[in-house]
Design an enzyme around this catalytic site. Sequence first.
Site, PDB file in Angstrom:
ATOM      1  N   ALA B  72      33.302  42.517  41.945  1.00 18.76           N
ATOM      2  CA  ALA B  72      33.861  43.263  40.810  1.00 18.76           C
ATOM      3  C   ALA B  72      33.316  44.689  40.773  1.00 18.76           C
ATOM      4  O   ALA B  72      34.003  45.606  40.323  1.00 18.76           O
ATOM      5  CB  ALA B  72      33.546  42.544  39.504  1.00 18.76           C
ATOM      6  N   ASN B 155      28.397  40.873  29.368  1.00 19.81           N
ATOM      7  CA  ASN B 155      27.477  40.061  30.158  1.00 19.81           C
ATOM      8  C   ASN B 155      26.216  39.677  29.398  1.00 19.81           C
ATOM      9  O   ASN B 155      25.674  38.596  29.583  1.00 19.81           O
ATOM     10  CB  ASN B 155      27.108  40.798  31.454  1.00 19.81           C
ATOM     11  CG  ASN B 155      26.706  42.243  31.206  1.00 19.81           C
ATOM     12  OD1 ASN B 155      27.368  42.979  30.471  1.00 19.81           O
ATOM     13  ND2 ASN B 155      25.610  42.642  31.812  1.00 19.81           N
ATOM     14  N   GLN B 183      32.940  38.346  33.395  1.00 17.16           N
ATOM     15  CA  GLN B 183      32.268  37.352  32.552  1.00 17.16           C
ATOM     16  C   GLN B 183      33.266  36.481  31.792  1.00 17.16           C
ATOM     17  O   GLN B 183      32.865  35.652  30.981  1.00 17.16           O
ATOM     18  CB  GLN B 183      31.335  38.043  31.553  1.00 17.16           C
ATOM     19  CG  GLN B 183      30.176  38.798  32.186  1.00 17.16           C
ATOM     20  CD  GLN B 183      29.153  37.888  32.842  1.00 17.16           C
ATOM     21  OE1 GLN B 183      29.136  36.675  32.621  1.00 17.16           O
ATOM     22  NE2 GLN B 183      28.292  38.469  33.666  1.00 17.16           N
ATOM     23  N   SER B 203      34.639  38.674  40.190  1.00 16.01           N
ATOM     24  CA  SER B 203      33.773  38.284  41.301  1.00 16.01           C
ATOM     25  C   SER B 203      33.718  36.769  41.384  1.00 16.01           C
ATOM     26  O   SER B 203      33.532  36.101  40.363  1.00 16.01           O
ATOM     27  CB  SER B 203      32.336  38.781  41.073  1.00 16.01           C
ATOM     28  OG  SER B 203      32.188  40.111  41.467  1.00 16.01           O
ATOM     29  N   ALA B 204      33.817  36.245  42.597  1.00 24.11           N
ATOM     30  CA  ALA B 204      33.843  34.788  42.773  1.00 24.11           C
ATOM     31  C   ALA B 204      32.533  34.116  42.358  1.00 24.11           C
ATOM     32  O   ALA B 204      32.531  32.999  41.847  1.00 24.11           O
ATOM     33  CB  ALA B 204      34.156  34.451  44.230  1.00 24.11           C
ATOM     34  N   HIS B 205      31.422  34.823  42.570  1.00 24.62           N
ATOM     35  CA  HIS B 205      30.135  34.132  42.362  1.00 24.62           C
ATOM     36  C   HIS B 205      29.810  33.879  40.899  1.00 24.62           C
ATOM     37  O   HIS B 205      28.848  33.182  40.584  1.00 24.62           O
ATOM     38  CB  HIS B 205      28.991  34.897  43.045  1.00 24.62           C
ATOM     39  CG  HIS B 205      28.560  36.139  42.333  1.00 24.62           C
ATOM     40  ND1 HIS B 205      27.405  36.186  41.592  1.00 24.62           N
ATOM     41  CD2 HIS B 205      29.109  37.360  42.250  1.00 24.62           C
ATOM     42  CE1 HIS B 205      27.264  37.403  41.090  1.00 24.62           C
ATOM     43  NE2 HIS B 205      28.292  38.137  41.485  1.00 24.62           N
ATOM     44  N   THR B 241      38.353  43.901  57.457  1.00 24.69           N
ATOM     45  CA  THR B 241      38.804  42.541  57.744  1.00 24.69           C
ATOM     46  C   THR B 241      38.477  41.615  56.572  1.00 24.69           C
ATOM     47  O   THR B 241      37.360  41.638  56.047  1.00 24.69           O
ATOM     48  CB  THR B 241      38.111  42.020  59.021  1.00 24.69           C
ATOM     49  OG1 THR B 241      38.458  42.908  60.086  1.00 24.69           O
ATOM     50  CG2 THR B 241      38.551  40.613  59.366  1.00 24.69           C
ATOM     51  N   CYS B 328      11.267  47.184  29.772  1.00 26.25           N
ATOM     52  CA  CYS B 328       9.884  47.547  30.070  1.00 26.25           C
ATOM     53  C   CYS B 328       9.726  48.266  31.393  1.00 26.25           C
ATOM     54  O   CYS B 328       9.061  49.280  31.494  1.00 26.25           O
ATOM     55  CB  CYS B 328       9.009  46.305  30.057  1.00 26.25           C
ATOM     56  SG  CYS B 328       7.326  46.622  30.515  1.00 26.25           S
TER      57      CYS B 328
END
Lengths: 321, 391
Positions: B72, B155, B183, B203-205, B241, B328
Site C-alpha cells: 500500500a 491504523n 486497515q 497490502s496483502a500482509h 515482473t 520517546c
Amino acid sequence: MAKNDLIGGSLWEQYSAKVSERINNPMHRGEISEAEAKALGARLVVADWGAEACGDAVRLYWAVDPKTDRILAAKFKSFGCGSAIASSDMMAELSMGKTVDQALKITNIEVERSLRDNAETPAIPPQKMHCSVMAYDVIKKAASIYKGVDMSSLAEEDIVCECARVGLRTIKDVIRINDLKTVEEITQYTKAGAFCKSCLRPGGHEKRKYYLVDILRDTRIAMEQEKLFAQADADDFAAKNLIQKHRAIEKALGEKIRPALAADGGSLEVVDIREAEGKVNIYIRYLGACKGCVSSTKGTLQFIENMLHQELAENIRVIPV
Amino acid sequence: MNKIYLDNNATTIVDPRVKEAMEPFFCQQYGNPNSLHSFGTETHPAMRLAMDRLYAGIGAGDEDDIIINSCACEGNNHVLKGVYFDLIRNGPKSEIVTTQVEHPCVLNCCAFLESLGAKVKYMPVNADGIVDGDTLRQYIHPDRTALVSIMWANNETGLVFPVQELAKICRENGVLFHTDAVQAIGKIAVDVGRVPVDFLTFSAHKFHGPKGIGGLFIRKGLKLTPLLHGGEQMGGKRAGTVNVPYLIGMGLAMEMAVGNLAYEDSSVRRLRDRLEDTILAIPDTMVVGKRELRTPNTILASFRGIEGEAMIWDLNANGVAASTGSACASESLEPNPTFVAMGISDDLAHTSIRFSLSRFSTAEEIDQAAEVIRQSAQRLRAISSTYKNDK
C-alpha cells in the site's frame, strides 16, 4: 553502518544485557520514607524532574547525612521508557556513598558507561541517549534542594547537547580551531547532535536553548568579522582588500605626500586603484600647481612612488592620468 | 512461555492455506507470465483466478484496474505522485487535501510533493477522532483541489472514516478521491461498487497474505502516470515482473478475508470487547474512540502513569506483543493530532498501547493477555513517579 541500518526495529536489540536486566528488575526502585531517613540519621530529599506530557519523568529519593553531606541511601521512581528506567537505576546506584558535591559530578555519560557490557559497545542506541539525561538533571535538582540554592547556580556551563554533554564554549572553540563549516562536521568533531538530534536545529525531538545551526552561523559571522578587522589593522598591505588598501593609500598620501606637494601649491587625488599581474596600480590626477608641472611625470612621480613603496608595498605603481 | 500476538494492525500471520496455495509457484510453475512459452502461460489460470478474487473482494468492475504492486505504501506513492504529475505539474490544479492522521507513507510523500511546489492541506479530525464531511467541504475547492486522500480506517485507533460520504462530496465537486484501505480490508466491508472512490490501496500482509505485495484500484477511465517505468507488465501502468506466487496468495487471502467478515464482526469483535472491558476495569485507563466507530479488532488504550514503551517492553517480556505510539525515540515529540482533537490530556500522550486482534486470536489468548496486561500495569505503576497509587 548502512547494512545494519536497513532492517528496522532493532532499538531494543541495541540495549546491553545490563540495561535489559535493570529494566526488568530495577535494583533501586521505590521510595524512602521520612521515617526511614530519620532512622539513618539522615535528611530526606525528594526531587522530581520531567513531565508526563514530555514522555519522561523521574523522582529521586536521597537520604543524606547532614553532618558529612554523604548520600546514605538512594531510590527512584520513573515514568519513562526502558532506557530511562535503567539509567535512573544506575544513577541512584552511582550516587550512593558519594557526597552531594561528588554526586553532582555524575553525568549521563558516566551512567551510560556504567551500563555497558564491555568498554567498546554503547549500552543504549544513540536515539535513546537523551533518556539518560534525565538521570543527570534529577541529581542536580536533588542537590539544589539539599543545598537550598537555585538549580541554575549548579550549572557549570551552557550545555548545548545534553546527550553527549557538550558545552557552548567547546562547540565554538572547535568551529574556530578547525575552521568547521557544516553542522555535520561539528557532530563528527564533538559528538554533539549525534544522539537524539534535538540540538541540531529547531523542530526536533525537544526544544533547546541553543541549536548547532545557530551557533555555527553566529560563530562563522564572528570569525569573518574578526578576519576583516585583523586585515584592516594588519601592516601587511598585500593581505588587505581593495577598500582597506584605498584607506591605507589615502592615509599615506595624507601624512607623507600631500603636505610636501602643498608646500609648492599642488596636490593630487586618487582616481582608481586596480590590481593586475601582481601590481597595485594607483591612478592619480594632479591638482593645483602640480597640474602641468614638468616634474609631475618625473621627479615628483618618483617621490610619490618611493614614498608609497616605503610606507606600504614595493609592488605599487603610480600612474598619472 | 506461550506468546500471544496482538499486533495485527502491524502485520498478520499468513494463513496456512494461503501459503499452501503459493507453494507450487516457486519451484514448479515458476515461469515469467509475460513469456510466450508454456512455462509462462501455465501460470495464467491461477493468476486470473487471483485477479477475479481481488476484483470480487472489493467489488471492482471489469473495466476498472487493480494494479498489482509491492504494498500500500507503493500504491499511495503512485496515486499521490501520479496525480501530482498529471493534474498539478502538468495540469491546471494546485492542491492536495489529506488529513493530519494519515500513515507516514502518505504524510511523507505529501511533504515531498510540497518541496516540489504542490500545496498540501492537512485536515484535522473532529472530537470523535474522524474527518467529517463538513470539514472536507471547507477544505476542497473544485478548481484548485486535484486529489483528496483519506484513509478508510486509522491504523492507531481503528476509527473508521465515513468514506462513502467523503467520496461523494469529492465526486460532486469534481475532485479525485483516494483512500488507503489497508486497515479496512478484512475488518469491515469495502465495496468500490457502492463507495465512489477513484483510487484505493491495500497490502496483502494486513489480511493474512504475504508481505511485499499489494494492490491499487483505479476507477475505469482514469489516467495515472506510472511510478515505475519499464516493461509492459500491468498494462504499462506498473512495470516489473509480477510476483506470481504472492499474487496467487493475495487473491486467496482476499477471498478468505472477505468471506470471514461476518466472523470478524461477531467473534473477533466479541473477543476485542472482552479484552477492552478487562482493560477498562483497571483503574485510570481509557480507550480512544467510540467502540461502534472502530474496526472490530482494534483497541488503543491509555494507562495513566505508564510510559508506552516501558509497557510494551514489560508485555513483551511476559509474552504479549502489542505496540505503542509513544514518541520517546522518535525525532519529534509533537502531540498526536487525534489526541489533541479529542481533547485527551497531554499527560496521556505517551501512555497509549495498541492491541489489535485477528481471526486467529483465541479466547484463551485474550484471557491470558488480559491478565498479563493487568499485572504489567500494576508493576509499572508501582515504580511510576507520576501515578498516585493512593487514589
